[in-house]
Each structure stands twice: as C-alpha cells, then as structure tokens.
Scaffold this motif. Structure first.
Motif, PDB file in Angstrom:
ATOM      1  N   GLU A  80     -32.308  -9.450  24.654  1.00 52.70           N
ATOM      2  CA  GLU A  80     -31.217  -9.216  23.705  1.00 52.70           C
ATOM      3  C   GLU A  80     -31.617  -9.643  22.304  1.00 52.70           C
ATOM      4  OE1 GLU A  80     -27.947 -11.288  25.435  1.00 52.70           O
ATOM      5  OE2 GLU A  80     -27.460  -9.666  26.858  1.00 52.70           O
ATOM      6  N   GLN A  81     -32.323 -10.764  22.179  1.00 53.70           N
ATOM      7  CA  GLN A  81     -32.792 -11.210  20.868  1.00 53.70           C
ATOM      8  C   GLN A  81     -33.745 -10.200  20.245  1.00 53.70           C
ATOM      9  OE1 GLN A  81     -34.537 -15.067  21.500  1.00 53.70           O
ATOM     10  NE2 GLN A  81     -32.603 -16.014  22.104  1.00 53.70           N
ATOM     11  N   ALA A  82     -34.537  -9.539  21.100  1.00 54.29           N
ATOM     12  CA  ALA A  82     -35.513  -8.566  20.611  1.00 54.29           C
ATOM     13  C   ALA A  82     -34.913  -7.177  20.423  1.00 54.29           C
ATOM     14  CB  ALA A  82     -36.692  -8.490  21.576  1.00 54.29           C
ATOM     15  N   GLY A  83     -33.664  -6.982  20.866  1.00 49.11           N
ATOM     16  CA  GLY A  83     -33.033  -5.673  20.758  1.00 49.11           C
ATOM     17  C   GLY A  83     -33.586  -4.668  21.749  1.00 49.11           C
ATOM     18  N   ILE A  84     -34.033  -5.160  22.912  1.00 51.25           N
ATOM     19  CA  ILE A  84     -34.636  -4.307  23.935  1.00 51.25           C
ATOM     20  C   ILE A  84     -33.666  -4.144  25.106  1.00 51.25           C
ATOM     21  CG2 ILE A  84     -36.539  -4.091  25.579  1.00 51.25           C
ATOM     22  CD1 ILE A  84     -37.372  -3.732  22.680  1.00 51.25           C
ATOM     23  N   ALA A  85     -33.392  -2.902  25.492  1.00 44.93           N
ATOM     24  CA  ALA A  85     -32.538  -2.654  26.653  1.00 44.93           C
ATOM     25  C   ALA A  85     -33.252  -3.106  27.917  1.00 44.93           C
ATOM     26  CB  ALA A  85     -32.198  -1.168  26.744  1.00 44.93           C
ATOM     27  N   ALA A  86     -32.530  -3.789  28.791  1.00 40.06           N
ATOM     28  CA  ALA A  86     -33.149  -4.317  30.008  1.00 40.06           C
ATOM     29  C   ALA A  86     -32.119  -4.420  31.115  1.00 40.06           C
ATOM     30  CB  ALA A  86     -33.764  -5.692  29.737  1.00 40.06           C
ATOM     31  N   THR A  87     -32.623  -4.473  32.335  1.00 39.47           N
ATOM     32  CA  THR A  87     -31.792  -4.694  33.518  1.00 39.47           C
ATOM     33  C   THR A  87     -32.122  -6.068  34.071  1.00 39.47           C
ATOM     34  OG1 THR A  87     -31.799  -2.333  34.055  1.00 39.47           O
ATOM     35  CG2 THR A  87     -31.201  -3.863  35.816  1.00 39.47           C
ATOM     36  N   ALA A  88     -31.102  -6.904  34.270  1.00 44.63           N
ATOM     37  CA  ALA A  88     -31.326  -8.262  34.755  1.00 44.63           C
ATOM     38  C   ALA A  88     -31.319  -8.306  36.275  1.00 44.63           C
ATOM     39  CB  ALA A  88     -30.266  -9.209  34.207  1.00 44.63           C
ATOM     40  N   LEU A  89     -32.136  -9.175  36.830  1.00 43.94           N
ATOM     41  CA  LEU A  89     -32.143  -9.401  38.274  1.00 43.94           C
ATOM     42  C   LEU A  89     -30.808  -9.995  38.715  1.00 43.94           C
ATOM     43  CD1 LEU A  89     -35.670 -11.052  38.727  1.00 43.94           C
ATOM     44  CD2 LEU A  89     -35.017  -8.718  39.361  1.00 43.94           C
ATOM     45  N   ASP A  90     -30.416  -9.669  39.922  1.00 46.42           N
ATOM     46  CA  ASP A  90     -29.193 -10.218  40.496  1.00 46.42           C
ATOM     47  C   ASP A  90     -29.546 -11.506  41.238  1.00 46.42           C
ATOM     48  OD1 ASP A  90     -26.687 -10.667  41.456  1.00 46.42           O
ATOM     49  OD2 ASP A  90     -26.750  -9.091  42.988  1.00 46.42           O
ATOM     50  N   MET A  91     -29.716 -12.576  40.487  1.00 51.58           N
ATOM     51  CA  MET A  91     -30.024 -13.875  41.085  1.00 51.58           C
ATOM     52  C   MET A  91     -29.313 -14.966  40.298  1.00 51.58           C
ATOM     53  SD  MET A  91     -33.975 -14.628  39.810  1.00 51.58           S
ATOM     54  CE  MET A  91     -33.882 -16.419  40.042  1.00 51.58           C
ATOM     55  N   SER A  92     -28.970 -16.035  40.984  1.00 49.87           N
ATOM     56  CA  SER A  92     -28.244 -17.137  40.354  1.00 49.87           C
ATOM     57  C   SER A  92     -29.218 -18.215  39.903  1.00 49.87           C
ATOM     58  CB  SER A  92     -27.238 -17.742  41.342  1.00 49.87           C
ATOM     59  OG  SER A  92     -26.286 -16.786  41.744  1.00 49.87           O
ATOM     60  N   ILE A  93     -28.990 -18.741  38.712  1.00 48.69           N
ATOM     61  CA  ILE A  93     -29.794 -19.855  38.217  1.00 48.69           C
ATOM     62  C   ILE A  93     -28.853 -20.928  37.692  1.00 48.69           C
ATOM     63  CG2 ILE A  93     -31.818 -18.469  37.645  1.00 48.69           C
ATOM     64  CD1 ILE A  93     -30.906 -18.473  34.738  1.00 48.69           C
ATOM     65  N   GLY A  94     -29.295 -22.161  37.754  1.00 49.24           N
ATOM     66  CA  GLY A  94     -28.485 -23.259  37.263  1.00 49.24           C
ATOM     67  C   GLY A  94     -28.681 -23.468  35.773  1.00 49.24           C
ATOM     68  N   ALA A  95     -27.996 -24.453  35.247  1.00 48.62           N
ATOM     69  CA  ALA A  95     -28.140 -24.771  33.828  1.00 48.62           C
ATOM     70  C   ALA A  95     -29.564 -25.205  33.518  1.00 48.62           C
ATOM     71  CB  ALA A  95     -27.152 -25.871  33.441  1.00 48.62           C
ATOM     72  N   GLU A  96     -30.210 -25.834  34.497  1.00 46.83           N
ATOM     73  CA  GLU A  96     -31.603 -26.237  34.358  1.00 46.83           C
ATOM     74  C   GLU A  96     -32.412 -25.530  35.443  1.00 46.83           C
ATOM     75  OE1 GLU A  96     -31.670 -30.445  34.632  1.00 46.83           O
ATOM     76  OE2 GLU A  96     -30.715 -30.771  32.679  1.00 46.83           O
ATOM     77  N   THR A  97     -33.345 -24.685  35.035  1.00 47.92           N
ATOM     78  CA  THR A  97     -34.132 -23.920  36.004  1.00 47.92           C
ATOM     79  C   THR A  97     -35.264 -24.779  36.563  1.00 47.92           C
ATOM     80  OG1 THR A  97     -35.572 -23.038  34.272  1.00 47.92           O
ATOM     81  CG2 THR A  97     -33.621 -21.748  34.859  1.00 47.92           C
ATOM     82  N   ILE A  98     -35.759 -24.365  37.731  1.00 44.85           N
ATOM     83  CA  ILE A  98     -36.844 -25.079  38.396  1.00 44.85           C
ATOM     84  C   ILE A  98     -37.956 -24.094  38.738  1.00 44.85           C
ATOM     85  CG2 ILE A  98     -35.347 -26.882  39.317  1.00 44.85           C
ATOM     86  CD1 ILE A  98     -35.281 -25.382  41.961  1.00 44.85           C
ATOM     87  N   ALA A  99     -39.067 -24.626  39.240  1.00 47.28           N
ATOM     88  CA  ALA A  99     -40.228 -23.787  39.549  1.00 47.28           C
ATOM     89  C   ALA A  99     -39.892 -22.691  40.551  1.00 47.28           C
ATOM     90  CB  ALA A  99     -41.369 -24.656  40.078  1.00 47.28           C
ATOM     91  N   ASP A 100     -39.037 -23.004  41.524  1.00 47.09           N
ATOM     92  CA  ASP A 100     -38.665 -21.999  42.524  1.00 47.09           C
ATOM     93  C   ASP A 100     -37.962 -20.801  41.895  1.00 47.09           C
ATOM     94  OD1 ASP A 100     -39.789 -23.074  44.765  1.00 47.09           O
ATOM     95  OD2 ASP A 100     -37.983 -24.125  45.436  1.00 47.09           O
ATOM     96  N   ASP A 101     -37.272 -21.015  40.779  1.00 46.71           N
ATOM     97  CA  ASP A 101     -36.620 -19.896  40.093  1.00 46.71           C
ATOM     98  C   ASP A 101     -37.661 -18.914  39.564  1.00 46.71           C
ATOM     99  OD1 ASP A 101     -33.992 -20.850  40.475  1.00 46.71           O
ATOM    100  OD2 ASP A 101     -34.179 -22.185  38.749  1.00 46.71           O
ATOM    101  N   THR A 102     -38.749 -19.443  39.017  1.00 46.09           N
ATOM    102  CA  THR A 102     -39.831 -18.583  38.532  1.00 46.09           C
ATOM    103  C   THR A 102     -40.440 -17.797  39.685  1.00 46.09           C
ATOM    104  OG1 THR A 102     -40.355 -20.087  36.707  1.00 46.09           O
ATOM    105  CG2 THR A 102     -42.078 -18.545  37.381  1.00 46.09           C
ATOM    106  N   ARG A 103     -40.691 -18.470  40.790  1.00 49.47           N
ATOM    107  CA  ARG A 103     -41.282 -17.796  41.952  1.00 49.47           C
ATOM    108  C   ARG A 103     -40.341 -16.722  42.498  1.00 49.47           C
ATOM    109  NH1 ARG A 103     -41.962 -23.397  43.558  1.00 49.47           N
ATOM    110  NH2 ARG A 103     -43.983 -24.168  42.824  1.00 49.47           N
ATOM    111  N   THR A 104     -39.059 -17.059  42.606  1.00 50.50           N
ATOM    112  CA  THR A 104     -38.085 -16.108  43.143  1.00 50.50           C
ATOM    113  C   THR A 104     -37.960 -14.884  42.245  1.00 50.50           C
ATOM    114  OG1 THR A 104     -36.816 -17.862  44.219  1.00 50.50           O
ATOM    115  CG2 THR A 104     -35.667 -15.790  43.794  1.00 50.50           C
ATOM    116  N   ALA A 105     -37.870 -15.102  40.941  1.00 50.54           N
ATOM    117  CA  ALA A 105     -37.759 -13.981  40.003  1.00 50.54           C
ATOM    118  C   ALA A 105     -38.986 -13.083  40.085  1.00 50.54           C
ATOM    119  CB  ALA A 105     -37.575 -14.508  38.581  1.00 50.54           C
TER     120      ALA A 105
END
Length: 385
Positions: A80-105
């Motif tokens: 959004e900051q870059a003005g690029i259209a994108a589709t977001a993954l349907d996954m939940s993340i917390g206020a603070e992300t962890i390494a598993d979030d990177t792996r899952t994404a």
C-alpha cells in the motif's frame, strides 16, 4: 504467431521487526527481550519501509506482474505504501510477529504458485525462509536487518526493485547459489564475530551477468556447448538415468560423457553406460522404475522446450520423471533470439504445462545459469498452437 505473456507472480514477505535493534545499538534484533529493549532505546522497525522502496519499481511494469503478500505488517502495508495492488494471504498474525509467521507465509505463497519470493529482513529472516523453501526456488532479499552476512540480499532496496523488474520483463538474469549465514548475537555484542553457515538459496545475480557481457564479447555457441557439457558432466549423479534430448547442445553433452549419441534423438545414459540410442516414448517409460532426469534444450527463435521435435518426451514420461528433475540448457545468445519472449511447453496435457510454467533455471555455460520464463500460453490459449 502472437504469444500471450501471463503475469509473473511475486510473493512478498516482510519481517516487521527486522533491523529494529540496529539504531538502538543492539547489534541484532533476534529474540523478544532484545526487541523490547530496542524499542525502549528508541529503535524503530524499517523493514516495511525498505520493502516499499523496492516495490515502487513494479509500477513500471503494470499488468505484467501479480503480487501476493503477507497480511498487514508482513507485506500488505508495504504494498500500500508503494501504491502496488496486491492480494494478502489469509493468515492471522499477532501484534508481534515471530519466526514461524515468516515460515508459514512463505509456505502459503509457495502453495499458491508464486514464481519468485522477495523478502525483507536480515540473516535471521533468511534462515526462516531457508527452512521451508526448495533450494532451486528463486529468492531475493531486501536488506533490512542489522546482521547481513548472507549472500542472498540485493545491495539496496532500489537494486532489488530494479532486478525484479528485469525478471518481470523477461530479460536474462543470471542466478547463483547464495549462502545463508548468521552471526551469534551474544558473541557479537561482546566483540566476537562468529558466523555459521546454514545452507544455500537460489538468488538472481544481475551483476554477474552484466560483467560477463562487458568482458566476454560475442558468444561462440560451439564453445558454450562445450562449457555446458563440462558443467553438467561434473554434476552427473551416480545411479540416476539421464534422458538426453536432441540438438547440437545436447550432442556436445553426449560427447563429453564419452559416447557418440544421436543429434536428433533422445539417448539414455547411466553410470558411464549408454542404455539406449534414439529412444522411443515406450523405451523411456521402461526406465521409470529407477531415478531419472531429463536434460533438454529449446528451439532458437521459437522457444519450445517440449512439444516440437522431441515428442518422445510425452506428458506421461515427463510426469513420471517429475518437473523438478528437468534441466534446461542453452546459450545466452540462443535465449536472445527469443527477444525476451518466454520459453514454451506444449505437452498436450494442460495441467502439466501449467506445472512446467514459471521461472526456470537455464544452464548457459560452465557453472553459469540464468532465470528465464517458461510459458504454457500460445496465441492466448493454454496448450494450443
């Protein structure tokens, strides 16, 4: 003949807290305690901003690219900051992300069929990506961490964006194996630099290609064929059956392996022994109970890898071998005859053609390879002529 080039699909993953420890003098950002201390010292995350700096360049290629990204701070915010259209993954993340979030994404992006992964972070993020990504899948890091000893990062966000645009436009981009290394942060904070090797990932290497063009002059296809043959002959695996395709490049490989071979046929080789010359589809299928690999080139000017002059490589044969066990070879001059049009596959099996499509590694010389698009679309119709 008009070829319809489908959009390249780029996957985006951002580690939101990468680099937060740098401005705070923490010499790293690994661990919740360190991140909390960095915030207390006034550290600010910069990973999303640096990713948006890379993504802004995609505005130059319009509909030629499709972007799928992590949700919120893991990618969508940067898009959004870059003005690029994108589709977001349907996954939940917390206020603070962890390494598993990177792996899952990363795993979800791979499952959705992306062609290349762009991630923003540091060495720790690179390790997380390495944990789940195939070694031969093209990856590029946007430098945003504190520790960046790994060889998988572009020199800057701008360089990452420009390189991605080259790939989207179908320009020839070399690839190399980039080492993933990480430093022991505790030792680093005490003044000791200890890095550890974790593995390698396939990364675009634009600078390497530019240097070769400047110093190499015009390619000699006969010499390049010998170089490709030398490179492949050194990587021949024991007990693997090689199905070697037709053409002058493959003939040079056959000669390098020590046999005459056929120019226009498919020959079969294993452990220094020729198992079949000018083999038919049925002959090739008879070897499928053993590990096999296909080595094939493409038609200059036209671009067909499968479906023209090598129908022995039927859909049944290719599926039995597995798309991951196909090696494409050919000189950069030969690729240049395509004028940035993609390589083509037309096996007669639409689903297989789709699996074969995407960014592929093409061996172009001795220990030299490039990323190049393979398409299953001709005249706007899947698998048609």
């Amino acid at each position: 003949m008009v070829r319809d080039r489908e959009p390249l699909t780029v996957g985006i993953v951002v580690n939101p807290i990468a680099g937060i420890g740098g401005p705070a003098g923490m010499k790293g950002s690994d661990g919740v305690a360190v991140q909390k201390q960095a915030v207390e010292r006034g550290g600010l995350p910069r990973s999303a901003l640096r990713m948006s700096g890379a993504l802004r360049h995609l505005s130059d290629v319009g509909d030629s690219v499709r972007v799928i990204c992590g949700p919120g701070s893991m990618g969508m915010d940067s898009c959004e900051q870059a003005g690029i259209a994108a589709t977001a993954l349907d996954m939940s993340i917390g206020a603070e992300t962890i390494a598993d979030d990177t792996r899952t994404a990363t795993q979800q992006l791979l499952a959705l069929g992306i062609d290349v992964l762009l991630f923003s972070g540091g060495d720790g993020t690179a390790r997380d990506v390495l944990d789940v990504i195939p070694e031969d899948f093209p990856v590029l890091g946007v430098p945003a961490g504190v520790k960046m000893h790994s060889g998988v990062f572009a020199i800057s966000p701008v360089a990452a964006g420009e390189l991605l645009v080259r790939i989207v436009r179908g320009q020839v981009v070399s690839v190399t194996e980039g080492e993933v290394r990480d430093i022991d942060e505790a030792s680093f904070r005490s003044g000791q630099v200890k890095t550890r090797f974790y593995g390698v990932m396939t990364v675009p290497d634009d600078l390497r290609y530019v240097q070769q063009v400047k110093t190499g002059g015009r390619e000699d296809d006969s010499l390049v064929a010998i170089e490709i043959a030398a490179s492949l002959s050194e990587t021949i695996e024991l007990d693997v059956i090689y199905l070697l395709g037709s053409g002058s490049t493959l003939l040079a490989i056959k000669h390098a392996l020590g046999f005459e071979g056929t120019l226009l046929g498919v020959d079969v080789f294993r452990n220094g022994e020729v198992l079949a010359l000018d083999a038919s589809e049925q002959t090739l299928l008879s070897f499928q109970s053993k590990p096999c690999a296909i080595v094939v080139s493409f038609i200059a000017g036209q671009g067909h890898v499968f479906g023209r002059g090598n129908q022995q490589f039927s859909a049944q044969v290719i599926k039995a071998v597995g798309p991951q066990h196909i090696q494409i070879v050919g000189s950069k001059r030969k690729l240049a005859t395509l004028d940035q049009r993609p390589l083509l596959v037309d096996t007669g099996d639409l689903l297989l053609d789709q699996k074969l499509a995407g960014l592929r590694r093409v061996t172009t010389g001795y220990e030299d390879a490039v990323l190049y698009r393979v398409s299953d679309r001709i005249e706007g119709h899947l698998g048609s002529e």
